[in-house]
Design a protein around this motif. Structure first.
Motif, PDB file in Angstrom:
ATOM      1  N   ASN A 163      25.699 -39.280  33.920  1.00 44.78           N
ATOM      2  CA  ASN A 163      26.426 -39.219  35.184  1.00 44.78           C
ATOM      3  C   ASN A 163      27.938 -39.387  35.035  1.00 44.78           C
ATOM      4  O   ASN A 163      28.463 -39.527  33.932  1.00 44.78           O
ATOM      5  CB  ASN A 163      25.859 -40.241  36.170  1.00 44.78           C
TER       6      ASN A 163
ATOM      7  N   THR B  38      18.354 -41.824  31.001  1.00 43.02           N
ATOM      8  CA  THR B  38      19.430 -41.751  32.004  1.00 43.02           C
ATOM      9  C   THR B  38      20.590 -42.685  31.679  1.00 43.02           C
ATOM     10  O   THR B  38      20.391 -43.867  31.411  1.00 43.02           O
ATOM     11  CB  THR B  38      18.882 -42.120  33.398  1.00 43.02           C
TER      12      THR B  38
ATOM     13  N   MET C 102      23.941 -43.847  33.592  1.00 43.43           N
ATOM     14  CA  MET C 102      24.565 -43.785  34.912  1.00 43.43           C
ATOM     15  C   MET C 102      26.097 -43.747  34.821  1.00 43.43           C
ATOM     16  O   MET C 102      26.680 -43.903  33.752  1.00 43.43           O
ATOM     17  CB  MET C 102      24.112 -44.980  35.748  1.00 43.43           C
TER      18      MET C 102
ATOM     19  N   GLU D 242      23.308 -52.505  36.369  1.00 42.33           N
ATOM     20  CA  GLU D 242      24.752 -52.245  36.481  1.00 42.33           C
ATOM     21  C   GLU D 242      25.558 -53.493  36.146  1.00 42.33           C
ATOM     22  O   GLU D 242      25.216 -54.597  36.544  1.00 42.33           O
ATOM     23  CB  GLU D 242      25.083 -51.774  37.896  1.00 42.33           C
TER      24      GLU D 242
ATOM     25  N   LYS E 137      16.766 -46.461  31.343  1.00 43.32           N
ATOM     26  CA  LYS E 137      17.951 -46.243  32.171  1.00 43.32           C
ATOM     27  C   LYS E 137      19.039 -47.264  31.871  1.00 43.32           C
ATOM     28  O   LYS E 137      18.776 -48.464  31.798  1.00 43.32           O
ATOM     29  CB  LYS E 137      17.555 -46.331  33.651  1.00 43.32           C
TER      30      LYS E 137
ATOM     31  N   THR F 190      19.972 -37.068  31.743  1.00 45.46           N
ATOM     32  CA  THR F 190      20.970 -37.269  32.796  1.00 45.46           C
ATOM     33  C   THR F 190      22.114 -38.127  32.272  1.00 45.46           C
ATOM     34  O   THR F 190      21.898 -39.231  31.774  1.00 45.46           O
ATOM     35  CB  THR F 190      20.346 -37.970  34.024  1.00 45.46           C
TER      36      THR F 190
ATOM     37  N   ALA G 272      30.753 -41.257  32.384  1.00 47.14           N
ATOM     38  CA  ALA G 272      29.962 -42.227  31.619  1.00 47.14           C
ATOM     39  C   ALA G 272      30.695 -42.734  30.383  1.00 47.14           C
ATOM     40  O   ALA G 272      30.525 -43.891  29.979  1.00 47.14           O
ATOM     41  CB  ALA G 272      28.619 -41.615  31.212  1.00 47.14           C
TER      42      ALA G 272
ATOM     43  N   ALA H  43      29.018 -45.864  32.632  1.00 40.94           N
ATOM     44  CA  ALA H  43      28.238 -46.842  31.856  1.00 40.94           C
ATOM     45  C   ALA H  43      29.023 -47.423  30.683  1.00 40.94           C
ATOM     46  O   ALA H  43      28.923 -48.615  30.380  1.00 40.94           O
ATOM     47  CB  ALA H  43      26.947 -46.202  31.351  1.00 40.94           C
TER      48      ALA H  43
ATOM     49  N   THR I 178      15.157 -51.262  32.012  1.00 38.58           N
ATOM     50  CA  THR I 178      16.402 -50.856  32.665  1.00 38.58           C
ATOM     51  C   THR I 178      17.491 -51.881  32.389  1.00 38.58           C
ATOM     52  O   THR I 178      17.246 -53.084  32.453  1.00 38.58           O
ATOM     53  CB  THR I 178      16.206 -50.752  34.198  1.00 38.58           C
TER      54      THR I 178
ATOM     55  N   GLY J 186      22.402 -48.664  33.478  1.00 42.55           N
ATOM     56  CA  GLY J 186      23.002 -48.702  34.802  1.00 42.55           C
ATOM     57  C   GLY J 186      24.496 -48.440  34.844  1.00 42.55           C
ATOM     58  O   GLY J 186      25.195 -48.416  33.823  1.00 42.55           O
ATOM     59  N   GLN J 187      24.990 -48.254  36.056  1.00 42.71           N
ATOM     60  CA  GLN J 187      26.410 -47.981  36.280  1.00 42.71           C
ATOM     61  C   GLN J 187      27.278 -49.120  35.756  1.00 42.71           C
ATOM     62  O   GLN J 187      27.024 -50.288  36.026  1.00 42.71           O
ATOM     63  CB  GLN J 187      26.657 -47.768  37.768  1.00 42.71           C
TER      64      GLN J 187
END
Length: 311
Positions: A132, A107, A109, A64, A84, A130, A135, A112, A61, A86-87
Motif C-alpha cells: 500500500n 500484505t 500496509m 499499526e 499482514k 498487496t 510503504a 509500514a 498480524t 500494519g500501517q
C-alpha cells in the motif's frame, strides 16, 4: 517438635496461597512484561531494545505503529506466519537497515517502513500481493530501486509501487497486475500514461495531482481507487472499458469517486471532463453522478461531465 511442625504447615500453606495468587494474575499483565506484547495473534507493541529480532511464531498480524520509532532496531526477520504488516508498523526506525520477510507475508500496509533513513536491504517474498501507499517512502532501498530502472518505475511482484520520479509519457510494462496507492501522486512531470491489459486494480490516489490529459483504463481493470484522478487540472478525457468497473463509493455530496475524496476542494475535474464508456455502465453512472453534484454545489466543486458512449 510441635512448634517445628506448625512452621512447616504454615510454610506449605503460604506456598499454596502464593501459587494460587500467581494463577490469578491476568495474562495481559504478564504479557505486558514481555518485549513482544501479543494478543489473539496480533503483535500490539514491542517493548524490547534488541538490535536484531525475529517476530514470534504466534503472530499473524503486526499492528499499526507496533515498532514505530524503535531507536535500537537494526535488523528484523518477519516469518511466514505473519500475514499482514500494519500501517506505520516499522515507520521512522532510525537505525533499521535490513528487513527479511519470509514466504507467507501477503500484505504490507501504508507507510509500514516509511522514514527509515538507513533501510537499504529489503526482501519481499512472492506471497506478497498487496503493497500500500508509501510503504517504503524515504528509504535508501526505494531510492536504489528507482535508479536501477531507466523509466524510474519500481515494480515488486507485478505491483507498481512507485512512479513518482518518472517523466513524460509513461508506458507501464505488460505483466503489472496492480498499480499501488499514490504510485504516481504529485508527479507533475508525467504527461501521459498507458496502462496494459494485465492491470486489474488501480489504488487510491494512484494518479492524483499529475499533468495527465487523457487516460484509458483497459477492460481488465476491475476497480479504480477513490481519488485516483483527483486534482488533475489538465485532465480532459477518461475512458473506462470495463462496464462494471468500480468507480464510485458514495451517492451523495460527500463524494467518493475516482475524481474526489478530498474534502473542500473545488473544480478538480477541470472546466469539462469527457467520460467515455458503454451504455448503462458504471462510467455512465459516474458522469450522471458528477453532473448531479455540480448542480448542487454552490461553490462549483464539480464541473460539467460529458458522457460519450462507446460502440
Amino acid at each position: 517438635m510441635k512448634i517445628l511442625r506448625k512452621k512447616v504447615v504454615n510454610c506449605i500453606l503460604l506456598c499454596i496461597f502464593l501459587a494460587g495468587f500467581m494463577m490469578l494474575i491476568p495474562q495481559n499483565a504478564q504479557a505486558a512484561k514481555s518485549k513482544f506484547v501479543v494478543k489473539n495473534g496480533v503483535l500490539i507493541k514491542y517493548n524490547g531494545h534488541g538490535k536484531k529480532i525475529t517476530i514470534p511464531k504466534n503472530v499473524r498480524t503486526i499492528k499499526e505503529q507496533a515498532f514505530f520509532g524503535c531507536s535500537d532496531l537494526q535488523t528484523v526477520t518477519i516469518p511466514g506466519n505473519v500475514k499482514k504488516i500494519g500501517q506505520c508498523a516499522f515507520a521512522y526506525c532510525p537505525d533499521l537497515k535490513k528487513v527479511v520477510m519470509k514466504n507467507g507475508v501477503t500484505t504490507i500496509m501504508a507507510e509500514a517502513f516509511s522514514g527509515c533513513g538507513k533501510l537499504d536491504s529489503v526482501t519481499i517474498p512472492k506471497s506478497t500481493k498487496t503493497i500500500n501507499e508509501l510503504a517504503f517512502d524515504e528509504t535508501p532501498w526505494l531510492m536504489k530501486k528507482r535508479k536501477q530502472q531507466k523509466d524510474k518505475l519500481v515494480i515488486v511482484n507485478h505491483i507498481l509501487i512507485d512512479g513518482r520520479y518518472a517523466k513524460g509519457k509513461i508506458k507501464i510494462p505488460k505483466g503489472v497486475t496492480a498499480i499501488a496507492e499514490s504510485a504516481f501522486a504529485w508527479n507533475k512531470k508525467i504527461s501521459g500514461i498507458t496502462i496494459p491489459s494485465t492491470v486489474k486494480t488501480v489504488g487510491v490516489g494512484a494518479f492524483a495531482v499529475t499533468n495527465i490529459k487523457k487516460i484509458t483504463f483497459p477492460k481488465s481493470v476491475k476497480s479504480i481507487g477513490q481519488s485516483a484522478l483527483c486534482l488533475n487540472d489538465e485532465l480532459k478525457e477518461v475512458t473506462i472499458l470495463n462496464p462494471k468497473a468500480k468507480v464510485m463509493w458514495n451517492n451523495d455530496y460527500t463524494g467518493g469517486t475516482i475524481f474526489d475524496g478530498l474534502v473542500h476542494i473545488e473544480g478538480f475535474v477541470g472546466d469539462k471532463i469527457v467520460i467515455r464508456g458503454y451504455k448503462n455502465s458504471t462510467a455512465a453512472k459516474l458522469a450522471k453522478h458528477i453532473n448531479g453534484l455540480s448542480n448542487k454545489s454552490a461553490k462549483k466543486r464539480y464541473k460539467k461531465a460529458v458522457f460519450m458512449t462507446l460502440k
